[in-house]
Design a protein around this motif. Structure first.
Motif, mmCIF file in Angstrom:
data_model
loop_
_atom_site.group_PDB
_atom_site.id
_atom_site.type_symbol
_atom_site.label_atom_id
_atom_site.label_comp_id
_atom_site.label_asym_id
_atom_site.label_seq_id
_atom_site.Cartn_x
_atom_site.Cartn_y
_atom_site.Cartn_z
ATOM 1 N N GLU A 46 0.826 -1.201 0.000
ATOM 2 C CA GLU A 46 0.000 0.000 0.000
ATOM 3 C C GLU A 46 0.864 1.256 0.000
ATOM 4 O OE1 GLU A 46 -3.161 -0.931 -0.060
ATOM 5 O OE2 GLU A 46 -4.126 1.043 0.076
ATOM 6 N N VAL A 47 1.881 1.227 0.828
ATOM 7 C CA VAL A 47 2.700 2.399 1.057
ATOM 8 C C VAL A 47 3.545 2.748 -0.171
ATOM 9 C CG1 VAL A 47 4.977 1.828 2.009
ATOM 10 C CG2 VAL A 47 3.369 3.168 3.333
ATOM 11 N N MET A 48 3.817 1.732 -0.997
ATOM 12 C CA MET A 48 4.623 1.998 -2.179
ATOM 13 C C MET A 48 3.833 2.717 -3.261
ATOM 14 S SD MET A 48 7.307 -1.033 -2.840
ATOM 15 C CE MET A 48 6.265 -2.465 -2.713
ATOM 16 N N TYR A 49 2.552 2.461 -3.301
ATOM 17 C CA TYR A 49 1.784 2.978 -4.430
ATOM 18 C C TYR A 49 0.741 4.016 -4.047
ATOM 19 C CZ TYR A 49 3.998 -1.103 -6.382
ATOM 20 O OH TYR A 49 4.938 -2.021 -6.761
ATOM 21 N N ARG A 50 0.498 4.182 -2.773
ATOM 22 C CA ARG A 50 -0.499 5.158 -2.349
ATOM 23 C C ARG A 50 0.065 5.930 -1.157
ATOM 24 N NH1 ARG A 50 -4.155 1.928 -5.306
ATOM 25 N NH2 ARG A 50 -4.538 3.737 -6.610
ATOM 26 N N PRO A 51 -0.383 7.170 -0.995
ATOM 27 C CA PRO A 51 0.236 8.018 0.038
ATOM 28 C C PRO A 51 -0.289 7.757 1.443
ATOM 29 C CG PRO A 51 -1.464 9.234 -1.118
ATOM 30 C CD PRO A 51 -1.421 7.868 -1.748
ATOM 31 N N VAL A 52 -0.544 6.510 1.806
ATOM 32 C CA VAL A 52 -1.203 6.234 3.074
ATOM 33 C C VAL A 52 -0.275 6.288 4.281
ATOM 34 C CG1 VAL A 52 -2.937 4.809 1.967
ATOM 35 C CG2 VAL A 52 -0.923 3.733 2.927
ATOM 36 N N GLY A 53 1.021 6.157 4.053
ATOM 37 C CA GLY A 53 1.954 6.128 5.163
ATOM 38 C C GLY A 53 1.829 7.350 6.067
ATOM 39 N N PHE A 54 1.385 8.436 5.474
ATOM 40 C CA PHE A 54 1.288 9.686 6.211
ATOM 41 C C PHE A 54 0.348 9.612 7.400
ATOM 42 C CE2 PHE A 54 2.844 10.472 2.045
ATOM 43 C CZ PHE A 54 3.881 11.371 2.254
ATOM 44 N N HIS A 55 -0.561 8.661 7.369
ATOM 45 C CA HIS A 55 -1.468 8.504 8.506
ATOM 46 C C HIS A 55 -0.736 8.084 9.774
ATOM 47 C CE1 HIS A 55 -5.205 9.083 6.332
ATOM 48 N NE2 HIS A 55 -4.652 8.432 5.338
ATOM 49 N N LEU A 56 0.482 7.598 9.604
ATOM 50 C CA LEU A 56 1.259 7.191 10.776
ATOM 51 C C LEU A 56 2.048 8.349 11.376
ATOM 52 C CD1 LEU A 56 2.533 3.770 9.460
ATOM 53 C CD2 LEU A 56 1.224 4.083 11.548
ATOM 54 N N LEU A 57 2.005 9.494 10.723
ATOM 55 C CA LEU A 57 2.788 10.639 11.192
ATOM 56 C C LEU A 57 1.895 11.654 11.899
ATOM 57 C CD1 LEU A 57 4.993 11.174 8.019
ATOM 58 C CD2 LEU A 57 5.725 10.268 10.218
ATOM 59 N N PRO A 58 2.493 12.479 12.760
ATOM 60 C CA PRO A 58 1.708 13.555 13.360
ATOM 61 C C PRO A 58 1.319 14.566 12.293
ATOM 62 C CG PRO A 58 4.020 13.787 13.931
ATOM 63 C CD PRO A 58 3.886 12.478 13.221
ATOM 64 N N GLU A 59 0.495 15.507 12.638
ATOM 65 C CA GLU A 59 -0.002 16.465 11.662
ATOM 66 C C GLU A 59 1.146 17.202 10.970
ATOM 67 O OE1 GLU A 59 -2.824 20.364 11.295
ATOM 68 O OE2 GLU A 59 -2.356 19.591 13.310
ATOM 69 N N LYS A 60 2.124 17.593 11.760
ATOM 70 C CA LYS A 60 3.297 18.269 11.199
ATOM 71 C C LYS A 60 4.519 17.408 11.460
ATOM 72 C CE LYS A 60 1.136 22.674 11.631
ATOM 73 N NZ LYS A 60 0.884 23.854 12.468
ATOM 74 N N PHE A 61 5.325 17.267 10.430
ATOM 75 C CA PHE A 61 6.420 16.304 10.548
ATOM 76 C C PHE A 61 7.583 16.786 9.706
ATOM 77 C CE2 PHE A 61 3.122 15.214 7.522
ATOM 78 C CZ PHE A 61 3.809 15.253 6.338
ATOM 79 N N THR A 62 8.737 16.192 9.949
ATOM 80 C CA THR A 62 9.926 16.575 9.189
ATOM 81 C C THR A 62 10.141 15.584 8.048
ATOM 82 O OG1 THR A 62 11.463 15.200 10.428
ATOM 83 C CG2 THR A 62 10.969 17.365 11.348
ATOM 84 N N LEU A 63 10.943 15.995 7.087
ATOM 85 C CA LEU A 63 11.250 15.112 5.964
ATOM 86 C C LEU A 63 12.000 13.875 6.435
ATOM 87 C CD1 LEU A 63 12.251 17.785 3.297
ATOM 88 C CD2 LEU A 63 10.031 16.712 3.691
ATOM 89 N N THR A 64 12.825 14.057 7.428
ATOM 90 C CA THR A 64 13.562 12.905 7.965
ATOM 91 C C THR A 64 12.610 11.875 8.568
ATOM 92 O OG1 THR A 64 15.408 14.367 8.409
ATOM 93 C CG2 THR A 64 15.428 12.250 9.529
#
Lengths: 249, 249
Positions: free
Chosen positions: B164-182
């Motif tokens: 899923e994470v390779m083809y769709r931008p879903v990984g972002f749900h695991l991050l806080p609202e604001k996050f760093t590129l790292t």
DNA sequence: GCAAAAGTGTTCGTTTTACACCCATGT
DNA sequence: ACATGGGTGTAAAACGAACACTTTTGC
């Protein structure tokens, strides 16, 4: 014993020059009564029929499905269903997902697990199942009236097949043992609903090294005969695990 | 009424700098007795415990699951379970697949539909559910003893998440609202289990146009503060449908 | 001033795309 | 000889992989 609240439904895909097809099962009202809850009274069945006009038309169709026996593995049961419907074994079979909305089957609560199967056209001569009145292939663009949410299940199966075909070499299961490059291209074009460039497509195929030249050619065609290829099972197994390192698109 | 032969199990994923985690539920034997078939006699339960040593150890863990109520949609029920376990609503939830082997639960036949959820670490402060004795996050490499086939379900969930994470931008749900590129990069590295090149990774991100600079920076870090980004919901919705037109790999 | 992580460009080889003509066969 | 589909190469653009140094901040 069967599990009354759990069924399996199989979307059986086939392919030929006229396109991608699904095999469906024509059910009469008597067969439907067998599908409906055994605990339903005649009065309740009458109501179900009145509320669901599709159930009253003479001709309508369904996927191959059935309730899961308590003493059989789910995947095994899907294979059994497929065998009963088509007489085929060792068919490529994948789970699509589970459909569990309250209203998907009238009156009774049935959660169904969808599977899709890919059938090699060499085996289109299917044995007629004892369970089904009649079997027929339908082009995906010309589906007949389907019962319950079977149209939705087919739609999901197609989406899943599209995903699958882009990243894994599974599309080949829809082709005969020996096939031409044009047939593969047309298979991809139909599944992905997209025209592709022949030269570029062939370059991609060549890079995969999945195909081996069978040395044979088409017979009795009114034009230059195309070479027939087979696929290399070793390479196939490798690509099935690793995925296609490029996308066919 | 519940459907005795159908359950749902949720794999709840979380992420922080120590890696990818799953939220598990410690069950004692009493809770287990509630899960086991109500029709089982004390003698049968004794046998089950004897045959399945894991059930006798003091501490073991499970996914959040439950039997599907007859009067609730499957997807709705998965959401309910997640709410009961975590107190969270509007969580990203996906079906993994259905697990239907005969032997997956001892003695009784239960088919389970697996889901996975992605939790934003801003909400790690979970309410303690009344149903669970204790909740705990476990690193994926250090899973405790799990009951039934829950380890297998987690493994499948991870495979699905990777796809899923390779083809769709879903990984972002695991991050806080604001996050760093790292943080994003490290998220991808952990999920895909692969080191990536920072410059190339950032170039890919930039091309997506998914991120917007929040104008803020990290506070109180013992090094140069990184910019905080948010993701652009419009672009996110577009990419969710179209897929990422490149693979993050 | 030093430790720790942030941030940033260029080069090179590979892949993708767009595109048009001759070939083999049956009628 | 013609109709039908089979089969092939090249050039330009985009992309992916490899790679190292300067900046900012807190201590």
């Amino acid at each position: 014993m069967i599990l009354n609240s759990v069924s399996v439904d199989c979307v059986i895909f086939g392919f030929d020059k006229s396109g991608l097809k699904v095999l469906l099962n024509q059910i009469d009202q008597e067969a439907l009564r067998r599908i409906l809850p055994r605990q339903a009274s005649p009065e309740q069945i009458k109501q179900i029929f009145e509320k669901h006009p599709v159930l009253n038309s003479d001709i309508y169709w369904s996927l191959f499905g059935g309730h899961v026996p308590e003493e059989q593995d789910l995947d095994e049961f899907a294979k059994t269903l497929l065998y009963e419907a088509t007489g085929l074994e060792n068919v490529y079979l994948q789970q699509i997902g589970t459909f569990g909305s309250l209203s998907r089957v009238p009156y009774t609560r049935v959660i169904t697990i969808g599977y899709y199967a890919l059938i090699n056209p060499d085996y289109y001569k299917l044995k007629q199942s004892t369970l089904t009145r009649s079997l027929q292939w339908f082009n995906l663009n010309e589906l007949p009236r389907l019962c319950f949410d079977h149209e939705e299940i087919i739609r999901q199966a197609l989406l899943k097949l599209r995903q699958e075909v882009m990243y894994r070499p599974v599309g080949f299961h829809l082709l005969p043992e020996k096939f031409t490059l044009t047939e593969i291209q047309s298979l991809y074009e139909v599944i992905l609903n997209k025209k592709m460039d022949t030269r570029n497509f062939r370059k991609k195929l060549a890079k995969m090294k999945l195909l081996i030249d069978s040395g044979q050619k088409q017979q009795n065609v009114a034009h230059r005969a195309a070479k027939l290829y087979q696929f290399d099972i070793q390479v196939y197994e490798k690509l099935k695990i690793e995925g296609l390192n490029f996308r066919i698109e």
